[in-house]
Design an enzyme around this catalytic site. Structure first.
Site, PDB file in Angstrom:
ATOM      1  N   ARG A 120       0.820  -1.221   0.000  1.00 34.65           N
ATOM      2  CA  ARG A 120       0.000   0.000   0.000  1.00 34.65           C
ATOM      3  C   ARG A 120       0.855   1.272   0.000  1.00 34.65           C
ATOM      4  NH1 ARG A 120      -2.105  -0.901   4.465  1.00 34.65           N
ATOM      5  NH2 ARG A 120      -1.063   0.687   5.697  1.00 34.65           N
ATOM      6  N   ARG A 135      10.943 -11.648  20.854  1.00 35.09           N
ATOM      7  CA  ARG A 135      11.526 -11.216  22.128  1.00 35.09           C
ATOM      8  C   ARG A 135      11.769 -12.342  23.118  1.00 35.09           C
ATOM      9  NH1 ARG A 135       7.658  -5.963  22.773  1.00 35.09           N
ATOM     10  NH2 ARG A 135       8.744  -4.605  21.276  1.00 35.09           N
ATOM     11  N   CYS A 178       8.872  -0.868  24.805  1.00 39.05           N
ATOM     12  CA  CYS A 178       9.278   0.496  25.177  1.00 39.05           C
ATOM     13  C   CYS A 178       9.283   0.717  26.686  1.00 39.05           C
ATOM     14  CB  CYS A 178       8.377   1.521  24.499  1.00 39.05           C
ATOM     15  SG  CYS A 178       6.613   1.167  24.627  1.00 39.05           S
ATOM     16  N   HIS A 207       6.460   7.993  27.991  1.00 35.14           N
ATOM     17  CA  HIS A 207       5.950   7.081  29.022  1.00 35.14           C
ATOM     18  C   HIS A 207       6.539   7.454  30.385  1.00 35.14           C
ATOM     19  CE1 HIS A 207       4.140   4.783  25.964  1.00 35.14           C
ATOM     20  NE2 HIS A 207       4.892   3.703  25.953  1.00 35.14           N
ATOM     21  N   ASN A 248       8.914   7.348  24.338  1.00 37.81           N
ATOM     22  CA  ASN A 248       8.648   5.957  23.948  1.00 37.81           C
ATOM     23  C   ASN A 248       8.936   5.674  22.478  1.00 37.81           C
ATOM     24  OD1 ASN A 248       6.157   7.721  24.051  1.00 37.81           O
ATOM     25  ND2 ASN A 248       5.366   6.087  22.758  1.00 37.81           N
TER      26      ASN A 248
END
Length: 348
Positions: A42, A102, A131, A251, A325
């Site tokens: 896209r 992770r 984050c 954050h 963040n």
């Protein structure tokens, strides 16, 4: 582009984090001989400016990674799962900013200030942590090294930008509507794909990501599991409560820790953090100096303040931790990993 540089690909180049990655690569003058910008079908065909040069975005396909030495991924977990192994097959080292790898035991989860040495263990893919985890472990690592760490209890106050551009727009539209006395119809937060949606404007939502069977959200479990993995402390006691606030970027976290050793003073903890890599100490309560989300925006460091000794436990401390963040929580940590790969001569 520089002759002695690397062929770098940025996957998700038109997204918020992808754009921050490009900005950070440019600011850090990362050695790039060729830059490939990749995205979904896209977005392919769009142009992005890098160091004054217009680069056309191409569709991310397996073949697009031919010759790429370093690939920075930030295009969603499904894209990473599909394309990162393809990039590795073609000789690239991948730094992935999603949750896809992770907790894979064969993939290092890296925050350079904490566990840079884990980069030596990579098999082509390196994971960038969540984050909210990143900023916390940067603040805690100097204390863990000096005093040991037994327990971490964190409550987060997370910005809407962590949920994407549409969530930011929803917050702004809702705020305007409510101030004008109009009704709002939430459609995105707390989680786009969940059953119910709630107003974020003038509100605090105690849900980030989907609830798990144990009553914790996926975001909370990410913080718990990732902290243990990054610090190589499977027995560390960690608990998290993650909350979304109507803040655009930055954050904030209230962190309580218990150290292995007691007896440390607030001044000693302040001195440790003042000299810690990647940390800026802002802790002068008598002059109302402490970290805030608004002052962290656009900065790479993790900011720490409101350092207090617990009133009941000699080995207990309370800290307030704030970070951008989109930078340290995503783009900057990814580029930092890339810089570490160059420094350790792992990127060739």
């Amino acid at each position: 582009m520089v002759e002695q540089g690397f062929h770098v690909a940025v996957v998700g180049a038109t997204g918020a984090v992808g754009q921050q990655m490009l900005k950070t690569l440019e600011e850090r003058n990362f050695p790039i001989s060729k830059l490939s910008l990749l995205s979904s079908k896209r977005s392919a065909g769009k142009t992005v400016t890098y160091k004054g040069e217009q680069i056309t975005v191409q569709e991310a396909t397996p073949e697009a990674f031919e010759g790429v030495q370093l690939a920075l991924f930030s295009a969603g977990g499904s894209v990473s799962k599909e394309l990162a192994p393809e990039a590795v097959k073609r000789g690239a080292i991948c730094v992935d900013n999603t949750s896809a790898f992770r907790m894979d035991e064969n993939v290092p989860l890296v925050v350079p200030e904490v566990n840079e040495a884990d980069l030596h263990e990579h098999n082509g893919i390196i994971a960038n942590p969540n984050c909210s985890t990143i900023q916390m472990v940067v603040a805690l690592e100097p204390l863990r090294e000096q005093y040991g760490l037994k327990k971490v209890v964190v409550s987060t106050y997370q910005a809407v930008s962590g949920a994407g551009l549409n969530a930011i727009n929803e917050m702004k539209d809702q705020s305007k509507a409510i101030l004008e006395g109009k009704e709002v119809t939430p459609e995105i937060l707390p989680v786009g794909g969940d059953k119910k949606h709630y107003q974020i404007a003038f509100n605090a939502i105690p849900q980030i990501d989907l609830f798990q069977d144990n009553g914790y959200t996926f975001e909370e479990m990410k913080m718990i599991n990732e902290t243990k993995k990054i610090m190589h402390m499977s027995d560390l006691e960690v608990a998290a409560t993650c909350v979304r606030l109507p803040v655009e970027t930055g954050h904030s976290e209230s962190v309580y820790i218990e150290t292995e050793q007691g007896g440390a003073s607030v001044e000693e903890v302040r001195n440790l953090l003042a000299n810690a890599p990647g940390v800026t100490l802002q802790d002068d309560p008598s002059n109302q100096v402490y970290p805030m989300a608004t002052t962290s925006v656009g900065k790479n460091d993790v900011f720490v303040g409101r350092i207090r000794k617990d009133l009941d436990r000699d080995n207990g401390f309370h800290l307030w931790v704030v970070s951008d963040n989109l930078l340290k929580g995503a783009a900057w940590n990814s580029v930092q990993i890339a810089e570490s790969l160059v420094k350790l001569q792992l990127l060739k």
